[in-house]
Design a protein around this motif. Structure first.
Motif, mmCIF file in Angstrom:
data_model
loop_
_atom_site.group_PDB
_atom_site.id
_atom_site.type_symbol
_atom_site.label_atom_id
_atom_site.label_comp_id
_atom_site.label_asym_id
_atom_site.label_seq_id
_atom_site.Cartn_x
_atom_site.Cartn_y
_atom_site.Cartn_z
ATOM 1 N N ASP A 7 47.785 25.426 43.465
ATOM 2 C CA ASP A 7 46.806 24.626 44.203
ATOM 3 C C ASP A 7 45.651 24.179 43.314
ATOM 4 O O ASP A 7 45.057 23.124 43.546
ATOM 5 C CB ASP A 7 46.242 25.434 45.374
ATOM 6 C CG ASP A 7 47.314 25.903 46.332
ATOM 7 O OD1 ASP A 7 48.111 25.046 46.774
ATOM 8 O OD2 ASP A 7 47.367 27.108 46.645
ATOM 9 N N LEU A 20 40.138 23.128 48.799
ATOM 10 C CA LEU A 20 41.327 23.412 49.590
ATOM 11 C C LEU A 20 40.925 23.597 51.043
ATOM 12 O O LEU A 20 39.852 24.145 51.321
ATOM 13 C CB LEU A 20 42.012 24.695 49.094
ATOM 14 C CG LEU A 20 42.465 24.745 47.637
ATOM 15 C CD1 LEU A 20 42.903 26.154 47.288
ATOM 16 C CD2 LEU A 20 43.600 23.769 47.414
ATOM 17 N N SER A 53 45.125 20.945 40.429
ATOM 18 C CA SER A 53 46.274 21.555 39.767
ATOM 19 C C SER A 53 47.101 20.533 38.992
ATOM 20 O O SER A 53 47.322 19.410 39.453
ATOM 21 C CB SER A 53 47.167 22.250 40.793
ATOM 22 O OG SER A 53 48.339 22.757 40.164
#
Length: 255
Positions: free
Chosen positions: A100, A138, A94
């Motif tokens: 994110d 993530l 990001s």
């Protein structure tokens, strides 16, 4: 800033592979995932695997999808011969403090050597959150993931919510959507401030309804709305349709 959200339910499936494409006479191999999001599918790529010079992206995307193809079939690439199946998504770290991941959407023309970055794709947006989790961009645990997506085409933030299974995005589920056979796990998209994504205004002309003078059709009343993407809404009766037409009759009526 609008204090409202727009929600959208879709589902996504993916297949990982290494994409081999020919650029400037040389065969290149780039890690890629072929995914469906909603009623579209696309090649999804990590931004880190692409050239830092974005001017080089077009040639790669055209070769990978199989455009331009004067026959409209894209047999030399991963495209499906129609706009909804001729897309590329790029996912990276990001660059926005409220997100994110970054998501850049590329619409590849079927018959022309053109790549358009001007809009977002809500269907493929349903795929980039699961892609980010499954690719390890993530951390994910528990029963649900929430991925904050920055769409670089429009500068908008969208939250993608979807169920998890063993640390990965769930695939199987009961959600059915028109235009897709079978069912799958749902992906809920929350567009936090969708107005003016392309033009800067929710109603680009400032009017709720405008009258358009369309060559070959005549005057048609329409609402021009820019929410997530710029759209033109018309009554089916305006261009001589009924409303329940499927894609083939609509395409035949396009001229």
């Amino acid at each position: 800033r609008e204090l409202w959200r727009a929600g959208f339910l879709s589902m996504a499936r993916g297949l990982g592979r290494r994409l081999a494409t020919r650029v400037a006479g040389q065969q290149l191999k780039i890690p890629a995932t072929f995914m469906r999001g909603g009623t579209s599918n696309a090649i999804v790529l990590h931004q880190k695997d692409l050239p830092t010079d974005r001017k080089q992206w077009d040639e790669i995307f055209l070769a990978a999808i199989g455009s331009p193809d004067p026959y409209g079939r894209q047999l030399d690439g991963m495209g499906g011969g129609v706009s909804s199946l001729s897309k590329v998504c790029v996912v990276g770290a990001s660059t926005h403090p409220d997100a994110d991941i970054d998501y850049t959407f590329a619409q590849v023309q079927v018959k022309d050597a053109l790549v358009d970055y001007n809009g977002n794709c809500g269907n493929m947006l349903a795929a980039v959150g699961p892609f980010a989790v499954d690719e390890g961009l993530l951390p994910a645990d528990g029963s649900e993931a929430v991925v904050r997506v920055h769409n670089t085409n429009t500068g908008k933030i969208i939250h993608a919510r979807f169920p998890l299974r063993d640390g990965f995005a769930a695939v199987d589920g009961d959600l059915a959507i028109p235009g897709v056979a079978g069912t799958g796990a749902p992906v809920r998209l929350e567009f936090l401030s969708p107005g003016g994504a392309s033009t800067g205004k929710l109603l680009p002309t400032g009017n709720v309804v405008d009258t358009l003078d369309v060559p070959g059709v005549g005057k048609v009343r329409a609402s021009l709305v820019d929410a997530a993407n710029a759209c033109c809404f018309v009554s089916a009766a305006g261009p001589g349709l009924r409303g329940p037409e499927l894609p083939h009759p609509l395409d035949a009526h396009a001229g």
